[in-house]
Design an enzyme around this catalytic site. Structure first.
Site, PDB file in Angstrom:
ATOM      1  N   ASP A  12     -55.864   0.360  21.896  1.00 35.33           N
ATOM      2  CA  ASP A  12     -54.451   0.687  22.121  1.00 35.33           C
ATOM      3  C   ASP A  12     -53.699  -0.628  21.929  1.00 35.33           C
ATOM      4  O   ASP A  12     -53.825  -1.542  22.732  1.00 35.33           O
ATOM      5  CB  ASP A  12     -54.289   1.226  23.547  1.00 35.33           C
ATOM      6  N   HIS A  19     -46.835   5.618  26.441  1.00 36.93           N
ATOM      7  CA  HIS A  19     -48.260   5.618  26.105  1.00 36.93           C
ATOM      8  C   HIS A  19     -48.665   6.902  25.387  1.00 36.93           C
ATOM      9  O   HIS A  19     -49.801   7.360  25.516  1.00 36.93           O
ATOM     10  CB  HIS A  19     -49.098   5.478  27.373  1.00 36.93           C
ATOM     11  N   ASP A  53     -52.455   7.334  22.215  1.00 43.83           N
ATOM     12  CA  ASP A  53     -51.936   6.003  21.883  1.00 43.83           C
ATOM     13  C   ASP A  53     -53.016   5.052  21.382  1.00 43.83           C
ATOM     14  O   ASP A  53     -52.794   3.844  21.299  1.00 43.83           O
ATOM     15  CB  ASP A  53     -51.207   5.398  23.096  1.00 43.83           C
ATOM     16  N   GLN A  95     -51.998  -4.388  24.157  1.00 45.06           N
ATOM     17  CA  GLN A  95     -52.567  -4.307  25.518  1.00 45.06           C
ATOM     18  C   GLN A  95     -54.097  -4.349  25.595  1.00 45.06           C
ATOM     19  O   GLN A  95     -54.645  -4.845  26.561  1.00 45.06           O
ATOM     20  CB  GLN A  95     -52.034  -3.082  26.269  1.00 45.06           C
ATOM     21  N   ASN A 105     -68.189 -11.225  17.841  1.00 48.43           N
ATOM     22  CA  ASN A 105     -68.499  -9.847  18.216  1.00 48.43           C
ATOM     23  C   ASN A 105     -67.342  -9.289  19.032  1.00 48.43           C
ATOM     24  O   ASN A 105     -66.845  -9.960  19.935  1.00 48.43           O
ATOM     25  CB  ASN A 105     -69.798  -9.813  19.044  1.00 48.43           C
ATOM     26  N   TYR A 234     -56.279  -4.287  36.347  1.00 45.50           N
ATOM     27  CA  TYR A 234     -55.905  -3.152  35.507  1.00 45.50           C
ATOM     28  C   TYR A 234     -55.117  -3.573  34.267  1.00 45.50           C
ATOM     29  O   TYR A 234     -54.126  -4.273  34.354  1.00 45.50           O
ATOM     30  CB  TYR A 234     -55.049  -2.154  36.290  1.00 45.50           C
ATOM     31  N   LYS A 237     -56.569   2.191  30.603  1.00 46.87           N
ATOM     32  CA  LYS A 237     -57.834   2.931  30.682  1.00 46.87           C
ATOM     33  C   LYS A 237     -58.697   2.649  29.469  1.00 46.87           C
ATOM     34  O   LYS A 237     -58.224   2.145  28.463  1.00 46.87           O
ATOM     35  CB  LYS A 237     -57.545   4.426  30.762  1.00 46.87           C
ATOM     36  N   GLN A 247     -77.201  19.065  13.466  1.00 51.03           N
ATOM     37  CA  GLN A 247     -77.983  19.983  12.613  1.00 51.03           C
ATOM     38  C   GLN A 247     -79.409  19.487  12.307  1.00 51.03           C
ATOM     39  O   GLN A 247     -79.715  18.317  12.466  1.00 51.03           O
ATOM     40  CB  GLN A 247     -77.261  20.247  11.278  1.00 51.03           C
ATOM     41  N   SER A 248     -80.225  20.419  11.843  1.00 48.10           N
ATOM     42  CA  SER A 248     -81.596  20.173  11.368  1.00 48.10           C
ATOM     43  C   SER A 248     -82.418  19.290  12.312  1.00 48.10           C
ATOM     44  O   SER A 248     -82.688  18.133  12.020  1.00 48.10           O
ATOM     45  CB  SER A 248     -81.583  19.541   9.972  1.00 48.10           C
ATOM     46  N   ARG A 271     -51.407   6.994  34.939  1.00 50.38           N
ATOM     47  CA  ARG A 271     -51.696   5.678  35.512  1.00 50.38           C
ATOM     48  C   ARG A 271     -53.196   5.464  35.747  1.00 50.38           C
ATOM     49  O   ARG A 271     -53.596   4.696  36.610  1.00 50.38           O
ATOM     50  CB  ARG A 271     -50.913   5.464  36.808  1.00 50.38           C
ATOM     51  N   ASP A 292     -48.210  12.135  31.286  1.00 43.19           N
ATOM     52  CA  ASP A 292     -48.984  11.242  30.402  1.00 43.19           C
ATOM     53  C   ASP A 292     -50.327  11.862  29.999  1.00 43.19           C
ATOM     54  O   ASP A 292     -51.307  11.140  29.764  1.00 43.19           O
ATOM     55  CB  ASP A 292     -49.230   9.872  31.041  1.00 43.19           C
TER      56      ASP A 292
END
Ligand code: F6R
Ligand code: MG
Ligand code: MG
Length: 371
Positions: A12, A19, A53, A95, A105, A234, A237, A247-248, A271, A292
């Site tokens: 994001d 958002h 987002d 963000q 990496n 925070y 998320k 398949q198979s 949030r 949201d």
């Protein structure tokens, strides 16, 4: 036969508005960068998508997992998209880019990543699942259903090539350790762990020995980055992604999609602090507007042809999932009625936003002891 790698890397880097979704300019920047990488021969193919987002870069190549070149390409694409997001003053520009400089990496730098290397079969269907407004543990239930639940996957019972079951790689994302477990032999122990989805997360699924597929090549992989653990506070998320082959000797396409026909509860939503239903939607409804959310899942289907990603097919763009969407809306209404009460609001330790320390501090002097 040379192996192929599929990398789904997402971040994001700015929402529009709020958002809710990704702005077209950011998709165009990504498209241009990945096209150049394809023209140069670094990528075999690519597909740029968005889930809410989150900007999603799906790439096929022959560089293997954890390739510095591929990770750098994704990182620099997100950086350029961030510059545009800042210019447009998009919400939360950059963000998910938590580090200043790329150091080989992309893991641990903020973006989510699901990578898988395998020998392409005669027919190689692969599904890219992309979730918004939830966390990696949201994939535990559907992945378990696909590869271990005989009530979901008929093939586990009636297809001789998958009757012996699958092997699960499960990560304890708090202690940074992992365990391999076999289904169906250890099914109840597997569930004891992965039912606690905020801590134990299915990372990969492997075929068992003796089947039609190489046992060391994963058949499903899930991003397990936890932004909050990376940043220590925070910053949004972890909106997970997954790649699932079908398949198979593996669950059929319809067995892979079936777990989403019944919306289950995941944590995230407003949030990053609420439980709500995950709604399977076509690409055009990947816009998180109601409180949201509610959390969404998209499924992009491809057939691979010598590394080429033939697709995408917008798999939840099907009236057969209308009922799931209706039920998800009903559950969303019901959960919303709880307002700030658990279990709509997450338990204290899982909330991404909290005022509790401040509230407690303010009230501290007024608390009295009771017997
Ligand atoms: C949840 C999410 C949104 C934001 C909310 C507040 O994952 O992204 O629900 O948490 O819109 O966002 P800010 O703090 O950016 O105003
Ligand atoms: Mg956002
Ligand atoms: Mg998101």
């Amino acid at each position: 036969m040379e192996k192929i790698t599929v990398s789904l890397i997402k971040a994001d880097v700015g929402g529009f508005p709020g958002h809710s979704t990704v702005r077209e300019e950011l998709m165009e920047i990504s498209e241009k960068r990945l096209k150049a990488a394809k023209d140069e021969g670094l990528l075999v193919d690519y597909c740029v998508m968005n889930a809410g987002d989150d900007l999603q870069l799906l790439m096929s190549h022959r560089k293997g997992v954890n390739s510095e070149e591929i990770h750098r390409l994704a990182w620099e694409t997100f950086e350029e998209a961030t510059r545009k997001a800042k210019e447009l003053k998009l919400h939360g520009a950059g963000q998910d880019l938590l580090k200043e400089a790329f150091s080989g990496n992309i893991r641990g730098m903020g973006p989510g990543i699901a990578e898988i290397e395998f020998t392409e079969r005669g027919s190689e269907p692969i599904i890219a699942f992309m979730m918004d407004k939830t966390e990696p543990g949201a994939f535990n239930l559907p992945i378990f259903r696909m590869f271990a639940d005989p009530f979901n996957t008929a093939g586990l019972v009636i297809d001789p090539t998958m009757h012996s079951g699958f092997r699960f790689e499960i990560w304890d994302i708090k202690e940074h350790r992992r365990i391999f477990m076999n289904s169906p032999e250890e099914m109840y122990d597997i569930l004891a762990l992965v039912g606690a989805k905020s801590r134990y997360v299915i990372k990969r699924v492997y075929p068992k020995e003796g089947g039609p597929l190489p046992p060391d090549e994963p058949v499903a992989v899930i991003s397990t980055e936890k932004l909050s653990f990376i940043a220590g506070r925070y910053i949004g998320k972890d909106d997970p992604v997954a790649l699932v082959r079908a398949q198979s000797g593996l669950p059929a396409l319809g067995e892979v999609l079936e777990p989403f026909s019944r919306p289950f509860l995941v944590s995230g939503w407003m949030r990053g602090s609420h439980n709500g239903p995950i709604m399977p939607v076509p690409f055009q409804y990947s816009k998180c507007t109601r409180f949201d959310g509610p959390p969404r899942v998209l499924a992009a289907g491809f057939q691979m042809s010598n590394g080429r990603l033939v697709g995408p097919a917008d798999l939840f763009d099907d009236v057969a999932f209308d009922e799931a969407r209706r039920i998800a809306n009903e559950i969303a209404n019901y959960m919303r009625e709880h307002g700030p009460f658990e279990p709509h609001r997450l338990p204290l330790e899982e909330m991404e936003y909290t005022t509790l320390p401040d509230v407690l501090k303010k009230l501290e002097s007024r608390f009295e002891s009771v017997e």
